[in-house]
Design a protein around this motif. Structure first.
Motif, short mmCIF file in Angstrom:
data_model
loop_
_atom_site.label_atom_id
_atom_site.label_comp_id
_atom_site.label_asym_id
_atom_site.label_seq_id
_atom_site.Cartn_x
_atom_site.Cartn_y
_atom_site.Cartn_z
N ILE A 7 0.84 -1.20 0.00
CA ILE A 7 0.00 0.00 0.00
C ILE A 7 0.88 1.25 0.00
O ILE A 7 0.68 2.17 -0.80
N GLU A 8 1.85 1.29 0.89
CA GLU A 8 2.74 2.44 0.98
C GLU A 8 3.47 2.68 -0.33
O GLU A 8 3.56 3.82 -0.80
N GLU A 9 3.98 1.61 -0.93
CA GLU A 9 4.72 1.73 -2.19
C GLU A 9 3.83 2.31 -3.29
O GLU A 9 4.23 3.21 -4.02
N GLU A 22 -1.60 3.12 8.54
CA GLU A 22 -1.67 2.47 9.85
C GLU A 22 -2.49 1.19 9.75
O GLU A 22 -3.63 1.22 9.29
N ASN A 23 -1.90 0.09 10.18
CA ASN A 23 -2.62 -1.18 10.24
C ASN A 23 -3.45 -1.19 11.52
O ASN A 23 -2.90 -1.23 12.62
N GLU A 24 -4.75 -1.11 11.37
CA GLU A 24 -5.65 -1.09 12.53
C GLU A 24 -6.36 -2.43 12.72
O GLU A 24 -7.36 -2.52 13.43
N SER A 25 -5.85 -3.46 12.09
CA SER A 25 -6.48 -4.78 12.17
C SER A 25 -6.59 -5.28 13.60
O SER A 25 -7.59 -5.92 13.96
N HIS A 26 -5.60 -4.97 14.41
CA HIS A 26 -5.60 -5.44 15.80
C HIS A 26 -6.77 -4.89 16.60
O HIS A 26 -7.11 -5.41 17.66
N LYS A 27 -7.43 -3.86 16.11
CA LYS A 27 -8.58 -3.27 16.79
C LYS A 27 -9.89 -3.95 16.41
O LYS A 27 -10.95 -3.54 16.85
N HIS A 28 -9.81 -4.97 15.58
CA HIS A 28 -11.00 -5.62 15.05
C HIS A 28 -10.97 -7.11 15.35
O HIS A 28 -9.96 -7.66 15.77
N HIS A 29 -12.09 -7.75 15.09
CA HIS A 29 -12.23 -9.18 15.38
C HIS A 29 -11.64 -9.99 14.21
O HIS A 29 -12.36 -10.51 13.36
N VAL A 30 -10.31 -10.04 14.18
CA VAL A 30 -9.58 -10.79 13.14
C VAL A 30 -8.45 -11.55 13.82
O VAL A 30 -8.06 -11.22 14.94
N SER A 34 -3.09 -9.93 11.43
CA SER A 34 -3.84 -9.72 10.19
C SER A 34 -3.48 -8.39 9.55
O SER A 34 -3.01 -7.47 10.23
N GLU A 35 -3.71 -8.29 8.27
CA GLU A 35 -3.53 -7.04 7.53
C GLU A 35 -4.80 -6.83 6.71
O GLU A 35 -4.83 -6.99 5.50
N THR A 36 -5.87 -6.48 7.42
CA THR A 36 -7.19 -6.37 6.79
C THR A 36 -7.82 -4.99 6.92
O THR A 36 -8.67 -4.64 6.12
N HIS A 37 -7.42 -4.23 7.93
CA HIS A 37 -8.02 -2.93 8.21
C HIS A 37 -6.91 -1.87 8.28
O HIS A 37 -6.01 -1.99 9.10
N PHE A 38 -7.03 -0.86 7.42
CA PHE A 38 -5.99 0.17 7.36
C PHE A 38 -6.59 1.57 7.40
O PHE A 38 -7.71 1.79 6.94
N GLU A 66 -5.34 -4.83 -3.75
CA GLU A 66 -5.45 -5.03 -2.29
C GLU A 66 -6.91 -5.01 -1.84
O GLU A 66 -7.32 -5.80 -0.99
N LEU A 67 -7.71 -4.12 -2.44
CA LEU A 67 -9.12 -4.02 -2.06
C LEU A 67 -9.95 -5.20 -2.55
O LEU A 67 -11.01 -5.49 -1.98
N SER A 68 -9.48 -5.89 -3.55
CA SER A 68 -10.21 -7.06 -4.04
C SER A 68 -9.76 -8.34 -3.32
O SER A 68 -10.29 -9.40 -3.58
N GLY A 69 -8.80 -8.21 -2.43
CA GLY A 69 -8.30 -9.38 -1.74
C GLY A 69 -8.20 -9.20 -0.25
O GLY A 69 -9.19 -9.23 0.46
N PRO A 70 -6.99 -8.93 0.23
CA PRO A 70 -6.77 -8.97 1.67
C PRO A 70 -7.36 -7.80 2.47
O PRO A 70 -7.65 -7.95 3.65
N VAL A 71 -7.56 -6.64 1.85
CA VAL A 71 -8.01 -5.47 2.61
C VAL A 71 -9.53 -5.46 2.70
O VAL A 71 -10.22 -5.41 1.69
#
Length: 103
Positions: A7-9, A22-30, A34-38, A66-71
């Motif tokens: 994403i950064e690149e 910022e990876n905010e995945s840790h704030k969610h039920h995952v 995980s690298e799902t919420h940014f 990224e939006l069609s997959g992991p994010v």
């Protein structure tokens, strides 16, 4: 390469004056690590004269893979340098996760 690094690149194509991913995945039920919420805060002269929806469309186009997959979720805070300065170089905080599952 991690999802965050990709994403950064890709966002560097917009020649940011300021970029924070910022990876905010840790704030969610995952699962852990995980690298799902940014949350993206991006300041660029490329946004001058563009309405917010056009700014968002630029990001969606750059991050289509990224939006069609992991994010799963992407919070965008997109500013021109003048808007960023007027905000005191501050972006809004993310709301707390409600835990998913409608809880």
């Amino acid at each position: 390469m991690s999802v965050q690094a990709r994403i950064e690149e890709k966002l560097h194509d917009l020649e940011p004056v300021h970029l924070s991913v910022e990876n905010e995945s840790h704030k969610h039920h995952v699962p852990p690590n995980s690298e799902t919420h940014f949350k993206v805060t991006l300041v660029s002269t490329r946004f001058e004269g563009l309405m917010p929806v056009k700014r968002h469309q630029q990001i969606y186009a750059l991050l289509a893979e990224e939006l069609s997959g992991p994010v799963h979720a992407l919070a965008l805070h997109l500013y021109t340098p003048a808007e960023w300065d007027a905000r005191g170089s501050q972006r809004p905080d993310s709301p707390n996760c409600r835990g998913g599952g409608g809880r």
